[in-house]
Design an enzyme around this catalytic site. Structure first.
Site, mmCIF file in Angstrom:
data_model
loop_
_atom_site.group_PDB
_atom_site.id
_atom_site.type_symbol
_atom_site.label_atom_id
_atom_site.label_comp_id
_atom_site.label_asym_id
_atom_site.label_seq_id
_atom_site.Cartn_x
_atom_site.Cartn_y
_atom_site.Cartn_z
ATOM 1 N N GLU A 188 0.849 -1.193 0.000
ATOM 2 C CA GLU A 188 0.000 0.000 0.000
ATOM 3 C C GLU A 188 0.881 1.238 0.000
ATOM 4 O O GLU A 188 1.912 1.254 0.661
ATOM 5 C CB GLU A 188 -0.871 0.020 1.269
ATOM 6 C CG GLU A 188 -1.695 -1.237 1.465
ATOM 7 C CD GLU A 188 -2.495 -1.221 2.776
ATOM 8 O OE1 GLU A 188 -2.379 -0.251 3.550
ATOM 9 O OE2 GLU A 188 -3.233 -2.191 3.005
ATOM 10 N N LYS A 191 2.431 4.424 1.265
ATOM 11 C CA LYS A 191 2.465 4.957 2.627
ATOM 12 C C LYS A 191 2.086 6.420 2.560
ATOM 13 O O LYS A 191 2.859 7.265 2.133
ATOM 14 C CB LYS A 191 3.846 4.787 3.257
ATOM 15 C CG LYS A 191 3.839 5.148 4.723
ATOM 16 C CD LYS A 191 5.141 4.769 5.398
ATOM 17 C CE LYS A 191 5.069 5.027 6.890
ATOM 18 N NZ LYS A 191 4.904 6.446 7.216
ATOM 19 N N ASP A 235 1.329 10.116 3.500
ATOM 20 C CA ASP A 235 2.022 10.988 4.433
ATOM 21 C C ASP A 235 1.014 11.909 5.095
ATOM 22 O O ASP A 235 0.805 13.035 4.675
ATOM 23 C CB ASP A 235 3.099 11.782 3.679
ATOM 24 C CG ASP A 235 4.237 12.141 4.611
ATOM 25 O OD1 ASP A 235 4.198 11.709 5.779
ATOM 26 O OD2 ASP A 235 5.152 12.843 4.167
ATOM 27 N N TYR A 273 -7.322 1.750 6.121
ATOM 28 C CA TYR A 273 -6.390 0.683 5.802
ATOM 29 C C TYR A 273 -6.244 -0.426 6.861
ATOM 30 O O TYR A 273 -5.548 -1.403 6.620
ATOM 31 C CB TYR A 273 -5.017 1.223 5.415
ATOM 32 C CG TYR A 273 -4.407 2.229 6.378
ATOM 33 C CD1 TYR A 273 -4.112 1.905 7.687
ATOM 34 C CD2 TYR A 273 -4.088 3.501 5.931
ATOM 35 C CE1 TYR A 273 -3.539 2.818 8.542
ATOM 36 C CE2 TYR A 273 -3.504 4.433 6.778
ATOM 37 C CZ TYR A 273 -3.233 4.096 8.084
ATOM 38 O OH TYR A 273 -2.668 5.001 8.922
ATOM 39 N N LYS A 304 10.718 2.704 2.875
ATOM 40 C CA LYS A 304 10.722 4.138 2.586
ATOM 41 C C LYS A 304 11.243 4.470 1.193
ATOM 42 O O LYS A 304 12.115 3.784 0.667
ATOM 43 C CB LYS A 304 11.594 4.869 3.622
ATOM 44 C CG LYS A 304 11.030 4.873 5.025
ATOM 45 C CD LYS A 304 9.735 5.629 5.073
ATOM 46 C CE LYS A 304 9.396 6.190 6.424
ATOM 47 N NZ LYS A 304 9.939 7.411 6.834
ATOM 48 N N CYS A 345 22.031 45.049 -14.067
ATOM 49 C CA CYS A 345 22.197 43.670 -14.482
ATOM 50 C C CYS A 345 23.646 43.265 -14.254
ATOM 51 O O CYS A 345 24.558 43.949 -14.720
ATOM 52 C CB CYS A 345 21.825 43.526 -15.957
ATOM 53 S SG CYS A 345 22.265 41.903 -16.622
ATOM 54 N N CYS A 395 25.296 42.615 -18.116
ATOM 55 C CA CYS A 395 25.547 43.652 -19.115
ATOM 56 C C CYS A 395 25.623 45.044 -18.515
ATOM 57 O O CYS A 395 25.961 46.007 -19.208
ATOM 58 C CB CYS A 395 24.493 43.600 -20.216
ATOM 59 S SG CYS A 395 22.886 44.204 -19.671
ATOM 60 N N CYS A 416 16.286 42.978 -16.449
ATOM 61 C CA CYS A 416 17.392 43.685 -17.069
ATOM 62 C C CYS A 416 16.848 44.448 -18.274
ATOM 63 O O CYS A 416 16.085 43.898 -19.066
ATOM 64 C CB CYS A 416 18.444 42.670 -17.519
ATOM 65 S SG CYS A 416 19.543 43.272 -18.799
ATOM 66 N N CYS A 459 21.652 42.255 -23.994
ATOM 67 C CA CYS A 459 22.276 41.584 -22.853
ATOM 68 C C CYS A 459 22.698 40.175 -23.256
ATOM 69 O O CYS A 459 21.857 39.349 -23.622
ATOM 70 C CB CYS A 459 21.312 41.531 -21.680
ATOM 71 S SG CYS A 459 21.954 40.604 -20.284
HETATM 72 S S1 IVH Z 1 -0.867 0.423 8.753
HETATM 73 C C1 IVH Z 1 0.779 -1.655 12.295
HETATM 74 N N1 IVH Z 1 -1.055 1.408 6.342
HETATM 75 O O1 IVH Z 1 2.354 4.952 8.859
HETATM 76 C C2 IVH Z 1 0.176 -1.022 11.115
HETATM 77 N N2 IVH Z 1 -0.079 2.758 8.033
HETATM 78 O O2 IVH Z 1 4.265 4.072 11.366
HETATM 79 C C3 IVH Z 1 0.007 0.413 11.298
HETATM 80 N N3 IVH Z 1 0.608 4.958 7.257
HETATM 81 O O3 IVH Z 1 0.752 5.445 11.901
HETATM 82 C C4 IVH Z 1 -0.541 1.207 10.252
HETATM 83 N N4 IVH Z 1 -0.052 4.718 5.183
HETATM 84 O O4 IVH Z 1 0.218 7.041 9.939
HETATM 85 C C5 IVH Z 1 -0.648 1.618 7.601
HETATM 86 N N5 IVH Z 1 -1.305 2.145 4.172
HETATM 87 C C6 IVH Z 1 -0.903 2.358 5.412
HETATM 88 C C7 IVH Z 1 -0.323 3.576 5.823
HETATM 89 C C8 IVH Z 1 0.081 3.726 7.143
HETATM 90 C C9 IVH Z 1 0.502 5.534 6.053
HETATM 91 C C10 IVH Z 1 1.195 5.610 8.416
HETATM 92 C C11 IVH Z 1 0.282 5.686 9.586
HETATM 93 C C12 IVH Z 1 0.956 4.925 10.658
HETATM 94 C C13 IVH Z 1 2.382 4.981 10.252
HETATM 95 C C14 IVH Z 1 3.103 3.780 10.762
#
Ligand code: IVH
Length: 697
Positions: free
Chosen positions: A135, A137, A139, A251, A343, A437, A440, A455, A460
């Site tokens: 999935e 991640k 932010d 999720y 990451k 400038c 020039c 300028c 130039c």
């Molecule tokens: S699962 C143990 N799924 O990442 C499972 N987390 O450090 C915990 N996050 O607190 C969460 N996308 O803020 C999960 N698809 C995703 C996620 C996700 C972002 C974040 C969430 C969580 C942190 C885990």
């Protein structure tokens, strides 16, 4: 720089802990230092919403502390930040205890660390391939939503994982968070109580709109979508949250039923499907894959699409799909052993502004540029960042000597996101714009709203040089080798006064330039030769018409198909081109009616440059199709028929197989026709074939 730890770089600026100190005393001092740094960072991040470390730097500190503690377990005190999930709940909100703790994820920063995760999983589950769900991640900020008899009764932040903050009223304002669950058509009925977990976040476009509004209202701009989402949710006044366009994806689940049992789904993917069925938005990017190889492929695919997604992602979450497998894997400290956050290379880094200078662009605008202590961002070394214009510089209040966050997302020019003013020493110097400038010497004048300093020099050389470099750039004529130095030499020597002059250069002239060997000169001439057949869109882009970027150039090329056709297009005709507004059309019409510009274009054509009209777009019935020709056609020879198919994006093959899309059968077709019938491949007679050709031309 403050006392940031020294770190070893692995890839893309991601750091792994350096070897921990050898003796216990050094280790204790080190651990104390790290704890203090982490506590300070947590406070700035969670309480003040004003971070002074990048996420990557923060992660590096935590990992170093973990490494020290692993070697000296006595240092792992209950107050260590590694012993809890960061994010102290603020006292401004009622505390909510999660029935089932909200765990955090451990991170993998490299392929090796991912492989280690996978082997740990196999150590418990055995050698068989493991289905994983990958999935993006997100932010944002993790939250838990509590539904009792299908009604939303409570919503809380994760907080420290055990206790979060009650932000129910704020969560209710998020449009995509269901207030009541829908009865699912399939799967288990809605239990008496269920906790749904997911991420609150801001889409990039919503973030940009929000900031545009702030700018109009003269408010300070938000730094990034993540902090803005977090700040928006943790508002005491839900009306403020309601005015922020927050998004949500579900999720995971907490407890199911009165007893906070585990949800009755054998697989995570089924749980996600159920969440969707009862009304939650679930990320459509989630993928089920098999084994480590599957995860790697998925990671590469996500990474490649990172900037195409509508929201920011900082990695990919890899989760074991089987719920039974998850139970067997269990957890270590506060993280499950069944999941990991793999990451992405960080796109933000912290560095110092060494100097600020102005750069003269091809329109004569003097753009402030910050020279930085070189730093790794998103896989490349960044030593310069644009400050866009004088207003932007003023707004961000960037001074020489400042510590800043720089950001480089994809191919975008590196940018200064924010000055870390909490570490200013008072010795930082404000930048004063020149009134002449620097190239020039002509007067530089600021436009009324202070947004552009220009300028005024007509000749130039910096403008000419910048125009030439734009002409030669990858998105333009793609002439390799025309860097800063050569462009400056060609302009200063007077050899090149306009783009067409480039094509008149010869070996003796080039080798006559300082530091230009025969080999480089020849390479450059070859590059010029190779550039002579550009697609029309790149040719138009290369001309450097104001407002004509890559997309507009493409639209112009598709519409006019020939550069000379543009000479006669007035503003009215130009507005008929896709995405061209009246203002843009005026500038373009002005450009093409200017005799000097037309002469410049004619000179290029005369020098042998021949822009290619756009290829017909392959959208017709033959696009990407495999065609087999058999028998004799009355109207076309075999070769002509082949050519017609290929011109429409199709491929002609000699034998019929399951991959064949059409068999074109003329007079006296034999075995191929029979084979087509056996395999169920579509057969066209000559009439149908000619009709299709006509439809696709
Ligand atoms: S699962 C143990 N799924 O990442 C499972 N987390 O450090 C915990 N996050 O607190 C969460 N996308 O803020 C999960 N698809 C995703 C996620 C996700 C972002 C974040 C969430 C969580 C942190 C885990």
């Amino acid at each position: 720089m403050t006392d940031l730890p020294s770190v070893k770089k692995t890839w893309s600026g991601v750091r792994t802990p350096r070897p921990s100190p050898v003796d216990a005393d050094t280790a204790r001092v080190r651990a104390e230092q790290l704890k203090a740094q982490i506590a300070r960072a947590d406070h700035r991040y969670y309480v003040l919403d004003d971070p002074e470390l990048t996420d990557a730097e923060y992660d590096a500190l935590v990992r170093q502390l973990q490494a020290v503690e692993a070697e000296f377990p006595a240092l792992r005190t209950p107050d260590s930040p590694t012993a809890r999930v960061a994010g102290a709940p603020s006292e401004r909100f009622r505390p909510v205890t999660h029935r089932v703790p909200m765990l955090s994820l451990s991170n993998a920063f490299s392929d090796e660390e991912l492989a280690e995760f996978d082997s740990r999983v196999h150590r418990v589950l055995g050698p068989e391939d493991v289905p994983y769900v990958c999935e993006p991640k997100l932010d944002g900020l993790a939250v838990e939503l509590v539904y009792v008899h299908g009604q939303l009764v409570e919503g809380a932040t994760r907080g420290d994982g055990s206790v979060g903050e009650d932000v129910t009223a704020n969560l209710r304002t998020i449009r995509v968070v269901p207030l009541a669950l829908r009865r699912p058509e399939k799967g288990p009925a809605i239990p008496s109580r269920v906790e749904v977990r997911g991420e609150v976040f801001l889409r990039r476009a919503d973030f940009a709109r929000l900031n545009a509004r702030r700018e109009q209202e003269g408010e300070p701009l938000y730094v990034n979508p993540r902090n803005t989402a977090a700040g928006s949710l943790r508002q005491l006044d839900p009306a403020i949250t309601a005015s922020r366009p927050l998004s949500f994806f579900a999720y995971e689940m907490g407890g199911w039923g009165e007893e906070a049992g585990t949800a009755p789904f054998p697989r995570h993917a089924e749980k996600l499907a159920w969440l969707e069925a009862v009304g939650f938005p679930v990320n459509p990017e989630n993928r089920t894959v098999i084994g480590l190889e599957g995860v790697r492929k998925s990671y590469d695919a996500f990474l490649a699409r990172r900037h195409a997604l509508a929201y920011e992602v900082d990695g990919m979450v890899v989760k074991v799909d089987g719920e039974d497998a998850r139970r067997r894997l269990g957890q270590v400290s506060k993280s499950p052993r069944w999941a990991i956050a793999y990451k992405f290379p960080p796109e933000e880094a912290r560095t110092k502004v060494e100097a600020i200078e102005v750069n003269v662009g091809r329109t004569g605008a003097l753009t402030p540029v910050a020279f930085l202590t070189p730093v790794q961002v998103g896989g490349v070394t960044v030593s310069r960042a644009t400050l866009h214009n004088p207003l932007e510089l003023k707004r961000k209040d960037v001074r020489v000597g400042d510590q800043v966050f720089v950001r480089r997302a994809g191919d975008v020019i590196p940018e200064i996101v924010k000055v870390i003013d909490s570490v200013r020493t008072g010795t930082e110097k404000e930048y004063a714009f020149p009134d002449h400038c620097p190239v020039c010497g002509a007067a530089a004048v600021m436009d009324e709203d202070g947004a552009i300093l220009r300028c005024t020099g007509l000749d130039c050389p910096a403008q000419l040089q910048a125009r030439l470099q734009h002409f030669a750039s990858r998105g333009g004529m793609d002439i390799e080798g025309l860097g800063d130095k050569l462009a400056a030499q060609l302009v200063d020597s007077g050899l090149v006064k306009r783009a067409a002059d480039l094509y008149r250069l010869d070996l003796p002239t080039l080798t006559g330039l300082e530091r230009m060997g025969e080999k480089s000169a020849q390479n450059f001439l070859d590059a010029l030769e190779r550039s002579k057949r550009p697609p029309l869109r790149r040719f138009l882009y290369a001309l450097g018409i104001r407002h004509v970027g890559d997309a507009t150039a493409r639209a112009l090329a598709d519409h006019f198909r020939d550069v000379r056709a543009l000479y006669d297009a007035d503003a009215e005709a130009l507005t008929r081109v896709k995405d061209v507004g009246p203002e843009m059309a005026k500038v373009m019409a002005g450009f093409f009616s200017e005799p000097q510009n037309r002469e410049g274009i004619e000179a290029l054509l005369a020098a042998g440059v021949g822009p290619q009209p756009p290829e017909d777009t392959w959208r017709g019935p033959f696009a990407g199709k495999t065609v087999v020709l058999t028998g004799t056609l009355a109207a076309l020879t075999r070769d002509q028929a082949k050519e017609e198919v290929e011109r429409r994006g199709g491929k002609v093959s000699g034998s019929v197989s399951r991959k064949t899309d059409f068999v074109v059968a003329g007079e006296d077709s034999g075995s191929k026709l029979k084979k087509a019938a056996e395999l169920g491949v579509k057969v066209l007679d000559e009439r149908a074939f000619l009709d299709l050709l006509a439809a696709a031309s």
